[in-house]
Design an enzyme around this catalytic site. Structure first.
Site, PDB file in Angstrom:
ATOM      1  N   HIS A  38      40.736  55.026  20.300  1.00 43.23           N
ATOM      2  CA  HIS A  38      39.804  54.646  19.239  1.00 43.23           C
ATOM      3  C   HIS A  38      38.907  53.502  19.686  1.00 43.23           C
ATOM      4  O   HIS A  38      39.324  52.652  20.475  1.00 43.23           O
ATOM      5  CB  HIS A  38      40.572  54.197  17.985  1.00 43.23           C
ATOM      6  CG  HIS A  38      41.107  55.331  17.169  1.00 43.23           C
ATOM      7  ND1 HIS A  38      40.611  55.659  15.936  1.00 43.23           N
ATOM      8  CD2 HIS A  38      42.092  56.219  17.422  1.00 43.23           C
ATOM      9  CE1 HIS A  38      41.270  56.708  15.458  1.00 43.23           C
ATOM     10  NE2 HIS A  38      42.180  57.065  16.344  1.00 43.23           N
ATOM     11  N   GLU A 105      35.949  61.472  15.034  1.00 39.14           N
ATOM     12  CA  GLU A 105      35.682  60.881  13.724  1.00 39.14           C
ATOM     13  C   GLU A 105      34.493  59.937  13.813  1.00 39.14           C
ATOM     14  O   GLU A 105      34.303  59.250  14.827  1.00 39.14           O
ATOM     15  CB  GLU A 105      36.900  60.092  13.205  1.00 39.14           C
ATOM     16  CG  GLU A 105      38.151  60.919  12.996  1.00 39.14           C
ATOM     17  CD  GLU A 105      39.137  60.725  14.139  1.00 39.14           C
ATOM     18  OE1 GLU A 105      38.887  59.889  15.039  1.00 39.14           O
ATOM     19  OE2 GLU A 105      40.155  61.433  14.147  1.00 39.14           O
TER      20      GLU A 105
END
Length: 318
Positions: A38, A105
């Protein structure tokens, strides 16, 4: 036999501490490991987000575990760079590295300023990236003009055997689509009937290789503490697509989860102070057909969890 691994959550733990946790997990009896990748945590409360690819080299060197990472090529990462990263780790640690590829995402990808494509475009972009990565790992020179662009790329350092490229999915439709290109499937815990349909969709479409699960759980010696850990750390992570795909900032996730009832968290995270119950939950996932199950304790402090599960849960599952 199902392999039970440990999940390294970079969004929650400083990478130095996370490396110590990886060594600890191997010593406690975990048989494998996987890593998130991430740019941003899901919540300001989580507060970390180390660079997974730097950390993976250190973790592979510090342990003898097989490691994988869940990655989204195509926007934040150019697929040729991901192919190079995969190839280098697989060359240095033969047979010990795999990568799962997904559509990503917005919380990680918006940083490029390109805008966040529609789901169908992200899916098409991922397939282009998979084909590019596979060709580069096979030693081909690649040029490509599509949703991503590559000009005469070639990998000079490659593993003798390309590592597995696993498909990441949360829906039956995506699981079946992954069967056309992936060397395995990975998903996250959900109601058992949904997981059975996911596994069936992948296998029925011809899916090969291991079927893997990332199992979110929360454990403490007291049930109230286990619930508090899950609520404080993971309530921003309980939203189904498209919410989890499309929100951009930690502020957004914290806003939509501010007044979330505990029941919503408990529907996503297996919460208990009872180690036998956790063992039964994990065994039930294995019975569905998962070949590898990666345990993600959603708390930031991992040591007590690793010790307790190594001593009391993993022996029950052996």
């Amino acid at each position: 036999m199902t392999v039970y691994g440990w999940h390294a959550s970079h969004e929650q733990v400083h990478p130095r501490a996370l490396l110590d946790d990886a060594v600890h997990a191997e010593q406690a009896g975990f048989g494998a490991a996987m890593s998130s990748d991430h740019f941003s945590p899901w919540s300001a409360r989580q507060g970390e987000s180390g660079f997974a690819w730097s950390w993976l080299g250190a973790a592979l060197q510090a342990t003898d575990l097989q490691f994988g990472v869940v990655n989204a090529p195509g926007q934040r990462y150019h697929p040729a760079i991901i192919a190079q990263a995969i190839g280098t780790l697989a060359a240095m640690y033969p047979g010990r590295f795999w990568a799962a590829l997904g559509t990503g995402e917005a919380s990680n990808e918006h940083i490029t300023g390109q805008g966040w494509p529609r789901k169908e475009e992200r899916t098409a972009r991922l397939k282009e990236c998979v084909d590019i990565i596979r060709a580069l790992l096979a030693g081909e020179e690649v040029s490509h003009d599509g949703l991503v662009h590559v000009d005469r790329a070639r990998l000079w350092t490659r593993p003798a055997e390309p590592p597995a490229l696993i498909g990441a999915a949360v829906s039956e439709q995506t699981a079946a689509w992954c069967a056309g290109w992936a060397d395995g499937l990975i998903t996250v815990n959900a109601p058992h009937e949904h997981l059975r349909r996911m596994v069936a969709a992948y296998r029925d479409a011809g899916g090969r290789g291991p079927v893997c699960l990332q199992a979110h759980l929360s454990w403490a010696t007291d049930k109230n503490e286990a619930e508090a850990i899950a609520y404080e750390q993971w309530r921003s992570n309980v939203f189904a697509p498209p919410v989890c795909w499309d929100l951009e900032l930690t502020d957004h996730f914290d806003a939509v989860s501010a007044d979330l009832p505990m029941e919503r968290v408990a529907a996503t995270v297996d919460i208990s102070a009872d180690l036998d119950r956790h063992a039964a939950n994990l065994h039930a996932y294995a019975q569905i057909g998962f070949d590898r199950i990666y345990l993600h304790h959603v708390g930031q402090e991992q040591s007590a969890f690793i010790d307790a599960f190594g001593a009391k849960v993993l022996p029950q599952l052996a």
